[in-house]
Design an enzyme around this catalytic site. Structure first.
Site, PDB file in Angstrom:
ATOM      1  CG  HIS A 177       2.652  -1.059   0.410  1.00 56.72           C
ATOM      2  ND1 HIS A 177       2.876  -2.265   1.034  1.00 56.72           N
ATOM      3  CD2 HIS A 177       2.012  -1.352  -0.754  1.00 56.72           C
ATOM      4  CE1 HIS A 177       2.396  -3.243   0.288  1.00 56.72           C
ATOM      5  NE2 HIS A 177       1.861  -2.719  -0.798  1.00 56.72           N
ATOM      6  CG  HIS A 178       0.776  -3.123   6.694  1.00 55.26           C
ATOM      7  ND1 HIS A 178       1.754  -3.071   7.663  1.00 55.26           N
ATOM      8  CD2 HIS A 178      -0.380  -3.431   7.354  1.00 55.26           C
ATOM      9  CE1 HIS A 178       1.217  -3.338   8.849  1.00 55.26           C
ATOM     10  NE2 HIS A 178      -0.070  -3.547   8.688  1.00 55.26           N
ATOM     11  CB  ALA A 179       5.772  -3.534   2.163  1.00 60.91           C
TER      12      ALA A 179
END
Length: 525
Positions: A177-179
């Site tokens: 996830h880019h988070a």
């Protein structure tokens, strides 16, 4: 508040690359490990959290990579070997062992907490392609896997070992996830995820850990939010001198722009890429020789990134032409730019973006390259004026509810069709490893990035360097771009066209266009 590790380090300053990272973790040479411990409350920055808030069923916010390997040694159990290898190294990358905890009634950004109960059957998957196992079949599978959201109750990553490729090879599809990670941090993690030799040394064992995986109490969470809010206010006031300098520089550029304005505003034209996302994806790949790209860049006195932008623009121009959809004005690209300072070793997002004119209204590849160099040079100068004061974190009470609602409204109301286009496409160039990587004793031969299309800009072109390759990964909304393989074919053809033109153009005739000349051309248009 932000604890550490053991944490991998990203030795990547502004404009520098992370592709010198290649040591085995146990050797600890060029790959730096910050030894410490994660704190129980590690709050996401506003930039990190924005990738959670912007996620919808039609717009997953994970990034991925598709690593393709040579055939493994005879008799190898590739899935078991890879699973055991990475299982022994999970403690070296904190992202692998942490999960999200939301704030009460979504008041502030979520926090990361350590997960003591990893379900490895969820995180490691094993699939096989049906015969004959072509690249087209692999791309179709990756497009489908990329449509599936990650489970937010678990650490936000999954790996798929894909066997059955023609000629005996295999692939690993990496989804994160880019988070929790950006391109620079992701590249720093690759030598841990895989290995830098066919027979890697064992990873160092985890140190005794005092990490607490409990979920903080509600008053701890609220107290931490308020403390962070007041800390950010203090840091804001302390930044006033730098902010004043940035405003002065921007003011000087605005004054110069007003004295020499273009005839038309540099707005992105509406194209078939500026629509709302569906949940379906198309994925395509191609590879160009990095050595050849560098040779063309030297001939034209440009940079590798300029060549990437030029051939991407040429491919987009041809694709829109065959769809009878090429606008009169040039397309605009959003180009990610790292905000990491030298020595920064945090595994989070530190990135912004600049706009670049793709000059798709110019047919000649050399003249298009000149215009792109002028535009990107101008954008870099403008960004440099205020780069050091760009915030990546701020506490905004209620942000999770408000921004998530806006993201859902964007898709459900199909606002992309009603609002003006800001950009047409995102193009990113991520420097990768210069030394070979291995998995289960087999050498990696390609690493294709798989990024994120978005509402209003449904095509993403990301380039990853690996050894002497520039590996292009194109991901798009399948409803808008069902024939993405045409774009990948055009990319390879456009490079050959540019290469030929550069070889036929005497160096003294390759001009360096200044931005004022571009504006003059716009005024006379």
């Amino acid at each position: 508040m932000r604890g550490s590790g053991p944490t991998i380090g990203v030795d990547q300053g502004y404009g520098e690359t992370a592709n010198s990272l290649s040591a085995e973790p146990s050797q600890n040479s060029r790959l730096r490990l910050r030894i410490g411990w994660e704190d129980a409350m590690d709050r996401l920055s506003a930039l990190d959290a924005s990738f959670l808030y912007g996620e919808t069923p039609e717009s997953p916010m994970h990034v991925a990579g598709l690593a393709i390997f040579e055939p493994p040694p005879a008799g190898s159990d590739v899935f078991a070997a890879f699973r055991d290898h990475l299982k022994s190294r999970l403690h070296l990358v904190p992202f692998f062992e942490r999960k999200l905890v939301l704030m009460p009634i979504q008041l502030d950004h979520p926090i990361w907490v350590h997960d003591d109960n990893l379900d490895l059957d969820y995180h490691f998957r094993h699939v096989s392609l049906p015969k004959p196992g072509t690249l087209e079949q692999l791309e179709t599978l990756v497009a489908r896997l990329h449509m599936i959201l990650l489970d937010r109750t678990r650490p936000l990553w999954q790996y798929y070992v894909i066997e059955g490729l023609e000629r005996g090879g295999f692939a690993v599809y990496i989804k994160m996830h880019h988070a929790g990670i950006d391109g620079g941090a992701g590249m720093a993690a690759l030598p841990i995820i895989f290995a830098t030799s066919p027979d890697p040394e064992p990873a160092p064992p985890p140190l005794p850990s005092p990490r607490d995986s409990r979920i903080p109490e509600i008053f701890e969470l609220i107290s931490d939010s308020y403390a962070k809010f007041f800390t950010q206010q203090r840091e804001f006031y302390e930044s006033w001198p730098d902010l004043g300098k940035a405003i002065a520089k921007v003011g000087q550029r605005v004054t110069a722009d007003l004295a020499n304005p273009p005839r038309t505003l540099p707005l992105a034209p509406k194209t078939l890429f500026n629509v709302s996302l569906s949940s379906q994806r198309s994925f395509g790949t191609c590879t160009i020789s990095l050595r050849d790209v560098k040779a063309v860049a030297k001939l034209t006195r440009s940079k590798v990134n300029d060549i990437v932008m030029t051939i991407s623009a040429g491919a987009l121009r041809r694709y829109l032409e065959i769809r009878n959809a090429l606008p009169d004005g040039p397309l605009l690209a959003a180009v990610p730019v790292s905000l990491r300072k030298a020595g920064n070793a945090e595994m989070n997002n530190q990135v912004t973006a600049m706009l670049c004119n793709l000059a798709t209204d110019i047919a000649d590849p050399i003249r298009r390259l000149e215009a792109i160099v002028a535009s990107s040079t101008d954008s870099k100068k403008r960004l440099e004026d205020f780069r050091d004061v760009i915030p990546t974190d701020m506490t905004w009470l209620g942000a999770p509810i408000i921004i998530t609602g806006m993201a859902r409204l964007m898709g459900q109301a199909k606002l992309a069709e009603r609002l003006p286009a800001i950009v047409n496409v995102l193009i990113s160039n991520v420097p990768g490893p210069r030394e070979a990587l291995y998995c289960a004793g087999a050498k990696m031969i390609h690493y294709f990035p798989v990024s994120i299309p978005s509402n209003g800009s449904v095509l993403n072109i990301t380039v990853q360097s690996y050894l002497d390759n520039l590996d292009f990964g194109l991901i798009a909304c399948r409803a808008a771009v069902p024939d993405i393989e045409k774009l990948t074919e055009f990319l390879a053809e456009e490079f050959q066209r540019l290469k030929k033109a550069a070889g036929e153009t005497p160096e003294k005739k390759v001009k360096k266009i200044e931005m004022k000349q571009v504006k003059a051309a716009q005024r006379s248009a």
